[in-house]
Scaffold this motif. Structure first.
Motif, PDB file in Angstrom:
ATOM      1  N   UNK A 158       0.838  -1.203   0.000  1.00  0.00           N
ATOM      2  CA  UNK A 158       0.000   0.000   0.000  1.00  0.00           C
ATOM      3  C   UNK A 158       0.872   1.252   0.000  1.00  0.00           C
ATOM      4  N   UNK A 159       1.914   1.262   0.815  1.00  0.00           N
ATOM      5  CA  UNK A 159       2.817   2.418   0.900  1.00  0.00           C
ATOM      6  C   UNK A 159       3.531   2.654  -0.429  1.00  0.00           C
ATOM      7  N   UNK A 160       4.101   1.608  -0.999  1.00  0.00           N
ATOM      8  CA  UNK A 160       4.880   1.756  -2.225  1.00  0.00           C
ATOM      9  C   UNK A 160       4.006   2.130  -3.424  1.00  0.00           C
ATOM     10  N   UNK A 161       2.869   1.468  -3.562  1.00  0.00           N
ATOM     11  CA  UNK A 161       1.958   1.793  -4.669  1.00  0.00           C
ATOM     12  C   UNK A 161       1.441   3.216  -4.513  1.00  0.00           C
ATOM     13  N   UNK A 162       1.054   3.593  -3.301  1.00  0.00           N
ATOM     14  CA  UNK A 162       0.543   4.943  -3.051  1.00  0.00           C
ATOM     15  C   UNK A 162       1.591   6.002  -3.354  1.00  0.00           C
ATOM     16  N   UNK A 163       2.815   5.752  -2.931  1.00  0.00           N
ATOM     17  CA  UNK A 163       3.900   6.705  -3.194  1.00  0.00           C
ATOM     18  C   UNK A 163       4.129   6.861  -4.689  1.00  0.00           C
ATOM     19  N   UNK A 164       4.289   5.751  -5.367  1.00  0.00           N
ATOM     20  CA  UNK A 164       4.602   5.797  -6.793  1.00  0.00           C
ATOM     21  C   UNK A 164       3.507   6.402  -7.640  1.00  0.00           C
ATOM     22  N   UNK A 165       2.291   5.984  -7.395  1.00  0.00           N
ATOM     23  CA  UNK A 165       1.198   6.450  -8.253  1.00  0.00           C
ATOM     24  C   UNK A 165       0.904   7.933  -8.035  1.00  0.00           C
ATOM     25  N   UNK A 166       0.996   8.394  -6.794  1.00  0.00           N
ATOM     26  CA  UNK A 166       0.745   9.824  -6.538  1.00  0.00           C
ATOM     27  C   UNK A 166       1.907  10.671  -7.026  1.00  0.00           C
ATOM     28  N   UNK A 225      -4.878   2.540   6.246  1.00  0.00           N
ATOM     29  CA  UNK A 225      -4.942   4.001   6.353  1.00  0.00           C
ATOM     30  C   UNK A 225      -3.567   4.647   6.481  1.00  0.00           C
ATOM     31  N   UNK A 226      -2.783   4.252   7.456  1.00  0.00           N
ATOM     32  CA  UNK A 226      -1.495   4.900   7.726  1.00  0.00           C
ATOM     33  C   UNK A 226      -0.539   4.718   6.549  1.00  0.00           C
ATOM     34  N   UNK A 227      -0.467   3.509   6.016  1.00  0.00           N
ATOM     35  CA  UNK A 227       0.442   3.245   4.902  1.00  0.00           C
ATOM     36  C   UNK A 227       0.059   4.053   3.666  1.00  0.00           C
ATOM     37  N   UNK A 228      -1.231   4.150   3.383  1.00  0.00           N
ATOM     38  CA  UNK A 228      -1.675   4.888   2.207  1.00  0.00           C
ATOM     39  C   UNK A 228      -1.437   6.387   2.392  1.00  0.00           C
TER      40      UNK A 228
END
Length: 193
Positions: free
Chosen positions: A7-15, A137-140
């Protein structure tokens, strides 16, 4: 990898990709040119992003509790596919979009302007969807905030020199593909397997 790390990595990259050429990145360019004080601008962007994305993440988390798994899968799948199309539409920042009052200071001006510009923006909508998909939540929120900072901090320091060299169409095409993949995965229910 764990779900939270995914969740953290996908959220970081896509945003980070979605933010390139976005109206809030254009706002970062404008604020940097106007005030020429990187520290308060970067801190204002960080505070505004945390507040805005925490709200969006909470909304996404709430959706997982309100919608059943089948309806949630359809909403997320179609939502991510819509984001894939939306990301291909170029943003622009008009003077009317940002009403900045003088006398508030650089930090307050940046925080308020960024928070308001981010309302209903692609990255805020993406945060809602990612929080609902991953139920982390926190990771995203940490990931989407980091993605915003990756895209906007260089804009503050390098300014317009970076804007004209960035292959915005290519970056948006990559982000669109990622959103489309997330949409297909959501519709297939692959993350539940």
């Amino acid at each position: 990898m764990t779900l939270a790390l995914d969740a953290f990595l996908v959220s970081t990259g896509i945003v980070a990709l979605a933010e390139i050429g976005d109206k809030t990145q254009l706002l970062a360019f404008m604020l940097a040119a106007r005030y020429r004080r990187a520290g308060p601008i970067v801190f204002g962007i960080l505070v505004a992003t945390i507040a805005n994305h925490a709200f969006a993440g909470a909304l996404g988390t709430w959706l997982t509790q309100v919608l059943g798994p089948d309806l949630l899968r359809w909403v997320l799948g179609l939502g991510f596919l819509a984001m894939a199309v939306w990301i291909l539409i170029p943003d622009r920042l008009d003077a009317e979009d940002v009403q900045v009052k003088t006398g508030m200071g650089v930090f307050a001006t940046t925080t308020i302007a960024f928070f308001l510009a981010e309302m209903g923006d692609k990255t805020q909508v993406a945060t809602v969807a990612l929080a609902a998909q991953y139920d982390a939540f926190v990771a995203v929120v940490a990931g989407t905030t980091l993605g915003m900072m990756i895209a906007n901090v260089p804009a503050v320091f390098v300014g317009d020199r970076l804007a004209h060299r960035m292959p915005v169409r290519l970056v948006h095409a990559i982000a669109a593909v990622l959103f489309a993949v997330l949409g297909v995965v959501a519709l297939a229910g692959a993350w539940d397997a």
